[in-house]
Design a protein around this motif. Structure first.
Motif, PDB file in Angstrom:
ATOM      1  N   LEU A 158       0.852  -1.200   0.000  1.00  0.00           N
ATOM      2  CA  LEU A 158       0.000   0.000   0.000  1.00  0.00           C
ATOM      3  C   LEU A 158       0.883   1.244   0.000  1.00  0.00           C
ATOM      4  O   LEU A 158       1.894   1.316   0.700  1.00  0.00           O
ATOM      5  CB  LEU A 158      -0.922   0.004   1.221  1.00  0.00           C
ATOM      6  CG  LEU A 158      -1.997   1.089   1.315  1.00  0.00           C
ATOM      7  CD1 LEU A 158      -3.186   0.581   2.139  1.00  0.00           C
ATOM      8  CD2 LEU A 158      -1.476   2.386   1.938  1.00  0.00           C
ATOM      9  N   PHE A 175      -5.821   4.878   6.258  1.00  0.00           N
ATOM     10  CA  PHE A 175      -5.862   3.416   6.273  1.00  0.00           C
ATOM     11  C   PHE A 175      -5.366   2.955   7.636  1.00  0.00           C
ATOM     12  O   PHE A 175      -4.508   3.597   8.247  1.00  0.00           O
ATOM     13  CB  PHE A 175      -5.001   2.824   5.141  1.00  0.00           C
ATOM     14  CG  PHE A 175      -3.540   3.164   5.244  1.00  0.00           C
ATOM     15  CD1 PHE A 175      -2.681   2.375   6.002  1.00  0.00           C
ATOM     16  CD2 PHE A 175      -3.029   4.263   4.583  1.00  0.00           C
ATOM     17  CE1 PHE A 175      -1.326   2.691   6.104  1.00  0.00           C
ATOM     18  CE2 PHE A 175      -1.677   4.580   4.684  1.00  0.00           C
ATOM     19  CZ  PHE A 175      -0.832   3.800   5.437  1.00  0.00           C
ATOM     20  N   MET A 185      -9.883   1.294   4.582  1.00  0.00           N
ATOM     21  CA  MET A 185      -9.326   2.257   3.617  1.00  0.00           C
ATOM     22  C   MET A 185     -10.332   3.390   3.409  1.00  0.00           C
ATOM     23  O   MET A 185     -11.529   3.124   3.198  1.00  0.00           O
ATOM     24  CB  MET A 185      -9.035   1.557   2.290  1.00  0.00           C
ATOM     25  CG  MET A 185      -8.058   0.395   2.397  1.00  0.00           C
ATOM     26  SD  MET A 185      -8.071  -0.635   0.904  1.00  0.00           S
ATOM     27  CE  MET A 185      -9.689  -1.423   1.043  1.00  0.00           C
ATOM     28  N   VAL A 368      -3.457   0.036  -3.641  1.00  0.00           N
ATOM     29  CA  VAL A 368      -3.403  -1.115  -2.756  1.00  0.00           C
ATOM     30  C   VAL A 368      -3.302  -2.386  -3.619  1.00  0.00           C
ATOM     31  O   VAL A 368      -4.175  -2.623  -4.464  1.00  0.00           O
ATOM     32  CB  VAL A 368      -4.645  -1.200  -1.853  1.00  0.00           C
ATOM     33  CG1 VAL A 368      -4.537  -2.392  -0.902  1.00  0.00           C
ATOM     34  CG2 VAL A 368      -4.836   0.108  -1.079  1.00  0.00           C
TER      35      VAL A 368
END
Length: 374
Positions: A158, A175, A185, A368
């Motif tokens: 991420l 996040f 998220m 992500v």
């Protein structure tokens, strides 16, 4: 008999015609005296005129030229020293009711107004410098509020970044791990820009994070957040939010899209897809808003790309939009790269597209990649 003969008769030294000569001489002398008297008179008049001119010049010098010189000197002194007391000196020289006195009074007033203007500028400049310094601190505080410790795990990669259009922005990302197997998220965009939007961001971010820790249902979370934001929104702002909870074991993402941009899925080795679904109203826009939960499934290596409207709505110098086609083209080109590389490249493309000194909007990006399906 001529008069001269009569006069000369009996005078042995008298010569005929001598009397005429004497008379002529006397006439010449008289004429000379008359001329001399006229010259003297003219000379006297000339001297009188010279004296009058000199007196007039002296009067002009005393009444006008010297005062103009003093006025010029005092104005020059104010230019160098910026001392408002000089205005009083200029006004004190305004004696009489002539043009010089009027000019002195007007100049004194102008000096006072100029001094006030200088003071106003200094005050405004100091205030602007103070605000700039405070905005610099606010920018740092806002940047520090965004998470920078990106996870280093085998099941997920991420990376995210936020670039405000002004000193502070109205976008934010977030996040965090709810537990060891669930990742929350958030991608959000407040209406407006600047300090009001940034403050609203702070409140919304804190409330969302607090509610996520109490519930795992995105619908319930955003319903509670919306209720809180609507109750404390005198500025009339609203915020679009994409909230998703990723199950790190299965790759299933349950999410709610509250008026935000659609997420994009980049499938490893294949195409990219804009995931369109129910787009609910933004938060803080209306009370008692109903939200719809959506589900998407990530496969091993899939890239979930989240962003704010600062990317597709970015404008070039000639007014052309960056658009979704350019964004998806960039993501296609970057398949197989790390989230940091993807975010960096997308940001570079947007920055290159729009004028650097006048960005259209805040730019916030999150990438992500789920690797839990190994």
């Amino acid at each position: 008999m001529r008069l001269c003969d009569a006069v000369c008769r009996g005078k042995p030294y008298c010569v005929p015609g001598r009397l005429d000569f004497i008379r002529a001489v006397r006439a010449v002398r008289f004429a000379g005296l008359v001329g001399l008297a006229a010259f003297g008179q003219a000379l006297g008049i000339g001297i009188t005129l010279v004296i009058c001119v000199l007196a007039m010049l002296w009067f002009i010098n005393v009444s006008y030229i010297s005062k103009i010189g003093n006025l010029e000197s005092e104005v020059r002194e104010f230019k160098e020293e910026k001392d408002p007391v000089i205005a009083d000196k200029i006004q004190n020289n305004a004696v009489g009711r002539n043009e010089i006195a009027s000019l002195s009074l007007q100049t004194a007033e102008m000096v006072r107004e100029l001094d006030q203007h200088i003071n106003d500028i200094q005050t405004i400049t100091a205030e602007k410098e103070r605000m700039t310094a405070e905005l610099g601190v606010a920018t740092k505080i806002q940047a520090d509020m965004l998470p920078k410790d990106f996870p280093e795990r085998e099941d997920i990669e991420l990376y995210a970044a936020m670039t405000p259009a002004k000193e502070v922005g109205g976008d934010f990302y977030d996040f965090f791990f709810i537990d060891d197997s669930h990742l929350a998220m958030v991608m959000a965009d407040v209406s407006g820009k600047g300090v009001p939007a940034a403050l609203f961001c702070v409140v919304a971010k804190a409330v969302i994070r607090d509610k996520v820790m109490l519930s795992s249902d995105p619908v319930e979370i955003l319903r509670d957040v919306n209720h809180i934001l609507c109750a404390n929104n005198s500025a009339g702002l609203f915020i679009t939010v994409w909230l998703g909870i990723l199950d790190l074991k299965t790759g299933v993402v349950e999410y709610v899209n509250a008026g935000h941009e659609y997420p994009i899925i980049g499938v490893l080795g294949n195409d990219v897809e804009v995931i369109q679904g129910d787009n609910c109203p933004p938060l803080a826009a209306m009370e008692d808003t109903e939200f719809t939960k959506e589900t998407l499934i990530l496969h091993n290596g899939d890239n979930l790309f989240l962003y704010t409207d600062g990317i597709p709505e970015a404008k070039s110098a000639n007014g052309e939009r960056f658009g979704m086609d350019r964004l998806t083209d960039v993501l296609k080109r970057n398949r197989g790269l790390t989230p940091k590389q993807i975010v960096t490249d997308v940001k570079w493309e947007v920055d290159s597209f729009q004028p650097k000194d006048d960005p259209f909007d805040d730019v916030t990006i999150m990438s992500v990649i789920w690797k839990g399906g190994k």
